[in-house]
Scaffold this motif. Structure first.
Motif, PDB file in Angstrom:
ATOM      1  N   SER A 140       0.839  -1.198   0.000  1.00 13.65           N
ATOM      2  CA  SER A 140       0.000   0.000   0.000  1.00 13.65           C
ATOM      3  C   SER A 140       0.877   1.252   0.000  1.00 13.65           C
ATOM      4  CB  SER A 140      -0.921  -0.004   1.225  1.00 13.65           C
ATOM      5  OG  SER A 140      -0.150  -0.079   2.408  1.00 13.65           O
ATOM      6  N   PHE A 141       0.264   2.410  -0.211  1.00 12.07           N
ATOM      7  CA  PHE A 141       0.998   3.671  -0.159  1.00 12.07           C
ATOM      8  C   PHE A 141       0.294   4.630   0.796  1.00 12.07           C
ATOM      9  CE2 PHE A 141      -2.121   4.149  -3.524  1.00 12.07           C
ATOM     10  CZ  PHE A 141      -2.651   5.404  -3.304  1.00 12.07           C
ATOM     11  N   ARG A 142       1.099   5.513   1.376  1.00 15.43           N
ATOM     12  CA  ARG A 142       0.544   6.522   2.270  1.00 15.43           C
ATOM     13  C   ARG A 142       0.229   7.807   1.526  1.00 15.43           C
ATOM     14  NH1 ARG A 142       4.551   7.905   6.821  1.00 15.43           N
ATOM     15  NH2 ARG A 142       5.342   9.464   5.347  1.00 15.43           N
ATOM     16  N   GLN A 143       1.056   8.075   0.498  1.00 10.60           N
ATOM     17  CA  GLN A 143       0.903   9.341  -0.216  1.00 10.60           C
ATOM     18  C   GLN A 143       1.577   9.237  -1.579  1.00 10.60           C
ATOM     19  OE1 GLN A 143       2.600  12.563   1.981  1.00 10.60           O
ATOM     20  NE2 GLN A 143       2.356  14.067   0.360  1.00 10.60           N
ATOM     21  N   VAL A 144       1.027   9.923  -2.574  1.00 14.68           N
ATOM     22  CA  VAL A 144       1.704  10.070  -3.862  1.00 14.68           C
ATOM     23  C   VAL A 144       1.779  11.549  -4.220  1.00 14.68           C
ATOM     24  CG1 VAL A 144       0.939   7.818  -4.716  1.00 14.68           C
ATOM     25  CG2 VAL A 144      -0.390   9.855  -5.267  1.00 14.68           C
ATOM     26  N   GLU A 145       2.802  11.873  -4.983  1.00 14.05           N
ATOM     27  CA  GLU A 145       2.938  13.235  -5.509  1.00 14.05           C
ATOM     28  C   GLU A 145       3.381  13.139  -6.961  1.00 14.05           C
ATOM     29  OE1 GLU A 145       5.461  15.786  -3.228  1.00 14.05           O
ATOM     30  OE2 GLU A 145       4.756  14.978  -1.313  1.00 14.05           O
ATOM     31  N   PHE A 146       3.018  14.156  -7.732  1.00 11.37           N
ATOM     32  CA  PHE A 146       3.462  14.254  -9.122  1.00 11.37           C
ATOM     33  C   PHE A 146       4.324  15.500  -9.275  1.00 11.37           C
ATOM     34  CE2 PHE A 146      -0.632  11.998  -9.425  1.00 11.37           C
ATOM     35  CZ  PHE A 146      -0.253  10.883 -10.165  1.00 11.37           C
ATOM     36  N   MET A 147       5.443  15.350  -9.986  1.00 11.51           N
ATOM     37  CA  MET A 147       6.314  16.496 -10.239  1.00 11.51           C
ATOM     38  C   MET A 147       6.621  16.553 -11.730  1.00 11.51           C
ATOM     39  SD  MET A 147      10.093  17.298  -8.689  1.00 11.51           S
ATOM     40  CE  MET A 147       9.432  17.378  -7.022  1.00 11.51           C
ATOM     41  N   ARG A 148       6.364  17.706 -12.325  1.00 12.64           N
ATOM     42  CA  ARG A 148       6.590  17.868 -13.768  1.00 12.64           C
ATOM     43  C   ARG A 148       8.077  18.014 -14.047  1.00 12.64           C
ATOM     44  NH1 ARG A 148       3.546  21.962 -17.992  1.00 12.64           N
ATOM     45  NH2 ARG A 148       5.161  21.944 -19.580  1.00 12.64           N
ATOM     46  N   LEU A 149       8.620  17.143 -14.914  1.00  8.75           N
ATOM     47  CA  LEU A 149      10.023  17.208 -15.307  1.00  8.75           C
ATOM     48  C   LEU A 149      10.211  17.925 -16.631  1.00  8.75           C
ATOM     49  CD1 LEU A 149      11.129  13.567 -14.382  1.00  8.75           C
ATOM     50  CD2 LEU A 149      11.382  15.645 -13.013  1.00  8.75           C
ATOM     51  N   SER A 150       9.300  17.678 -17.550  1.00  6.62           N
ATOM     52  CA  SER A 150       9.288  18.367 -18.841  1.00  6.62           C
ATOM     53  C   SER A 150       7.860  18.330 -19.334  1.00  6.62           C
ATOM     54  CB  SER A 150      10.251  17.693 -19.834  1.00  6.62           C
ATOM     55  OG  SER A 150       9.842  16.376 -20.113  1.00  6.62           O
ATOM     56  N   GLU A 151       7.638  18.709 -20.576  1.00 11.14           N
ATOM     57  CA  GLU A 151       6.260  18.840 -21.066  1.00 11.14           C
ATOM     58  C   GLU A 151       5.472  17.550 -20.944  1.00 11.14           C
ATOM     59  OE1 GLU A 151       5.239  19.619 -25.343  1.00 11.14           O
ATOM     60  OE2 GLU A 151       4.795  21.615 -24.542  1.00 11.14           O
ATOM     61  N   LYS A 152       6.097  16.403 -21.272  1.00 11.19           N
ATOM     62  CA  LYS A 152       5.375  15.131 -21.230  1.00 11.19           C
ATOM     63  C   LYS A 152       6.082  14.082 -20.359  1.00 11.19           C
ATOM     64  CE  LYS A 152       3.160  15.681 -25.747  1.00 11.19           C
ATOM     65  NZ  LYS A 152       2.920  15.081 -27.077  1.00 11.19           N
ATOM     66  N   ILE A 157       6.104  10.155  -7.272  1.00 11.13           N
ATOM     67  CA  ILE A 157       6.750   9.921  -5.981  1.00 11.13           C
ATOM     68  C   ILE A 157       5.777   9.146  -5.100  1.00 11.13           C
ATOM     69  CG2 ILE A 157       7.840  10.985  -3.970  1.00 11.13           C
ATOM     70  CD1 ILE A 157       8.259  13.497  -5.767  1.00 11.13           C
ATOM     71  N   ILE A 158       6.201   7.961  -4.642  1.00 18.68           N
ATOM     72  CA  ILE A 158       5.344   7.094  -3.828  1.00 18.68           C
ATOM     73  C   ILE A 158       5.957   6.990  -2.440  1.00 18.68           C
ATOM     74  CG2 ILE A 158       4.277   4.812  -3.645  1.00 18.68           C
ATOM     75  CD1 ILE A 158       5.133   4.484  -6.682  1.00 18.68           C
ATOM     76  N   VAL A 159       5.169   7.282  -1.419  1.00 21.10           N
ATOM     77  CA  VAL A 159       5.613   7.168  -0.031  1.00 21.10           C
ATOM     78  C   VAL A 159       4.858   6.007   0.614  1.00 21.10           C
ATOM     79  CG1 VAL A 159       5.914   8.343   2.177  1.00 21.10           C
ATOM     80  CG2 VAL A 159       5.990   9.659   0.038  1.00 21.10           C
ATOM     81  N   SER A 160       5.608   5.021   1.131  1.00 23.61           N
ATOM     82  CA  SER A 160       4.983   3.849   1.750  1.00 23.61           C
ATOM     83  C   SER A 160       4.533   4.187   3.166  1.00 23.61           C
ATOM     84  CB  SER A 160       5.980   2.687   1.793  1.00 23.61           C
ATOM     85  OG  SER A 160       6.921   2.899   2.827  1.00 23.61           O
ATOM     86  N   PRO A 161       3.726   3.319   3.795  1.00 25.93           N
ATOM     87  CA  PRO A 161       3.316   3.553   5.184  1.00 25.93           C
ATOM     88  C   PRO A 161       4.504   3.644   6.144  1.00 25.93           C
ATOM     89  CG  PRO A 161       1.903   1.904   4.193  1.00 25.93           C
ATOM     90  CD  PRO A 161       3.009   2.161   3.212  1.00 25.93           C
ATOM     91  N   GLU A 162       5.641   2.997   5.796  1.00 28.10           N
ATOM     92  CA  GLU A 162       6.821   3.039   6.661  1.00 28.10           C
ATOM     93  C   GLU A 162       7.691   4.259   6.396  1.00 28.10           C
ATOM     94  OE1 GLU A 162       5.261  -0.919   6.081  1.00 28.10           O
ATOM     95  OE2 GLU A 162       6.205   0.399   4.603  1.00 28.10           O
ATOM     96  N   GLY A 163       7.317   5.076   5.372  1.00 25.93           N
ATOM     97  CA  GLY A 163       8.105   6.258   5.047  1.00 25.93           C
ATOM     98  C   GLY A 163       9.122   6.048   3.949  1.00 25.93           C
ATOM     99  N   ASP A 164       9.202   4.831   3.382  1.00 20.73           N
ATOM    100  CA  ASP A 164      10.096   4.592   2.255  1.00 20.73           C
ATOM    101  C   ASP A 164       9.574   5.327   1.023  1.00 20.73           C
ATOM    102  OD1 ASP A 164      11.689   2.869   3.768  1.00 20.73           O
ATOM    103  OD2 ASP A 164      10.417   1.155   3.302  1.00 20.73           O
ATOM    104  N   VAL A 165      10.508   5.772   0.193  1.00 19.99           N
ATOM    105  CA  VAL A 165      10.125   6.558  -0.988  1.00 19.99           C
ATOM    106  C   VAL A 165      10.570   5.835  -2.249  1.00 19.99           C
ATOM    107  CG1 VAL A 165      10.411   8.752  -2.202  1.00 19.99           C
ATOM    108  CG2 VAL A 165      10.276   8.723   0.298  1.00 19.99           C
ATOM    109  N   GLN A 166       9.669   5.725  -3.214  1.00 17.06           N
ATOM    110  CA  GLN A 166       9.959   5.161  -4.531  1.00 17.06           C
ATOM    111  C   GLN A 166       9.652   6.223  -5.583  1.00 17.06           C
ATOM    112  OE1 GLN A 166      11.005   2.243  -5.706  1.00 17.06           O
ATOM    113  NE2 GLN A 166      10.912   0.832  -3.979  1.00 17.06           N
ATOM    114  N   ASN A 167      10.483   6.297  -6.618  1.00 20.72           N
ATOM    115  CA  ASN A 167      10.259   7.248  -7.712  1.00 20.72           C
ATOM    116  C   ASN A 167      10.137   6.503  -9.033  1.00 20.72           C
ATOM    117  OD1 ASN A 167      10.587   9.530  -6.002  1.00 20.72           O
ATOM    118  ND2 ASN A 167      12.816   9.304  -6.137  1.00 20.72           N
TER     119      ASN A 167
END
Length: 348
Positions: A140-152, A157-167
């Motif tokens: 499961s995930f605790r939070q997701v975020e989106f960050m624009r790198l370029s036009e497309k 960014i995925i944050v797990s319940p334990e605080g681990d981060v996956q990109n």
């Protein structure tokens, strides 16, 4: 099986483990402690062979244990003596525990380092291969975020319940504004926090009709990328000391055995399945090749034990070696390592 047969079988297996040579009636007469004639011993061995507990190699008059014989031996003939019954055994186990604890302790030991250290310790102490299946991460995930790198191109960014981060990077068919990315992240975090990405996918099949088409495609891409990220990070296995098994004649005596041995380490499918089965059992488990389909080589045995964090089983560790191993020595190594790793991870 009568006590006389059990004693002779136990003696035969112990001598074979110690010497690696087929065991004959003269050796059994010498080491069994039974006052039996060679003819009587030969008759008992013939009966044991007929029952499938021992076999006779073509090149020798002696006998060797079969997988069935090993199974009976480890299940009912190995006696685990309590620490208070033998001061010498207690001292040996205390020394063993001290060695393992010394390896696992230290201010620089993170959970990941403890797991790799446990694999190395198992290998060094057993002189075979040590293996540890890492704790499964929450899907499961605790939070997701989106960050624009370029036009497309968008960074998920995925944050797990334990605080681990996956990109993960997502390639989109159309550009999205920062405001749209915030809107998508807010929708995810409001409706799906605490779910797995597979569960989110099921929900979205029903709920996509409520979203605008441009947003739904971004959501679908995020779910696929998130599911892939979680799958890649799951079920890691650390193996230490594989090369030690090249020195074990029973496992390296032919190219076919060598090929199957390294298939075990390269593909890990059978190994993962075996470790997963072990995680659902209590205490030490012994898997013997030839009688367990989870062990692909007849001359291989795997001794495992689950380890815990705060009382919950999170993984499995063990030793991979030949069936002709000193079980009474390796079993305590696996058992104590599992207990001490559980304690170290829980304290950490």
């Amino acid at each position: 099986m009568d006590e006389r047969s059990k004693t002779l079988l136990k003696t035969l297996i112990e001598r074979y483990i110690a010497e690696g040579q087929p065991v004959g009636s003269r050796t059994l007469s010498k080491y069994s402690g039974l006052d039996l004639s060679p003819a009587t011993i030969r008759n008992v061995m013939s009966d044991l062979e007929e029952m499938g507990f021992i076999a006779s190699p073509h090149t020798s008059a002696g006998r060797i244990p079969t997988p069935r014989g090993y199974r009976l031996f480890v299940d009912s003939m190995l006696t685990a003596r309590p620490l208070d019954r033998g001061p010498e055994l207690a001292a040996q186990l205390a020394d063993l525990a001290g060695q393992i604890q010394g390896q696992l302790a230290g201010p620089q030991q993170t959970p990941q380092r403890m797991i790799t250290t446990a694999a190395h310790t198992l290998s060094n102490l057993s002189r075979f291969a040590g293996v540890v299946m890492t704790p499964r991460r929450a899907q499961s995930f605790r939070q997701v975020e989106f960050m624009r790198l370029s036009e497309k191109r968008i960074l998920l960014i995925i944050v797990s319940p334990e605080g681990d981060v996956q990109n993960r990077i997502i390639q989109t068919e159309r550009p999205y504004t920062p405001a749209q990315l915030i809107e998508a992240a807010n929708y995810f975090n409001t409706h799906y926090t605490g779910m797995s990405f597979d569960a989110v996918r099921d929900h979205m099949r029903v709920e996509l009709q409520d979203l605008r088409r441009d947003m739904s495609s971004l959501m679908q891409a995020a779910v696929e990328a998130g599911s892939s990220a979680m799958a890649e990070d799951d079920d890691q296995v650390f193996i230490s000391g594989e090369r030690k098994l090249l020195e074990v004649e029973d496992l390296a005596s032919s190219m076919d055995k060598l090929r199957r041995l390294f298939d075990v380490f390269e593909h890990k499918t059978n190994l993962l399945q075996l470790l997963d089965v072990s995680s659902h059992a209590q205490g030490v488990q012994i898997f013997i090749g030839g009688e367990s389909q989870l062990v692909p080589i007849e001359d291989m045995a795997v001794i495992t034990a689950p380890y815990e964090v705060d009382g919950q089983i999170v993984g499995t560790l063990g030793v991979i070696g030949p069936t002709r191993m000193a079980y009474e020595r390796v079993i305590p190594i696996v058992d104590i390592t599992a207990r001490l790793l559980s304690s170290a991870l829980s304290q950490n």
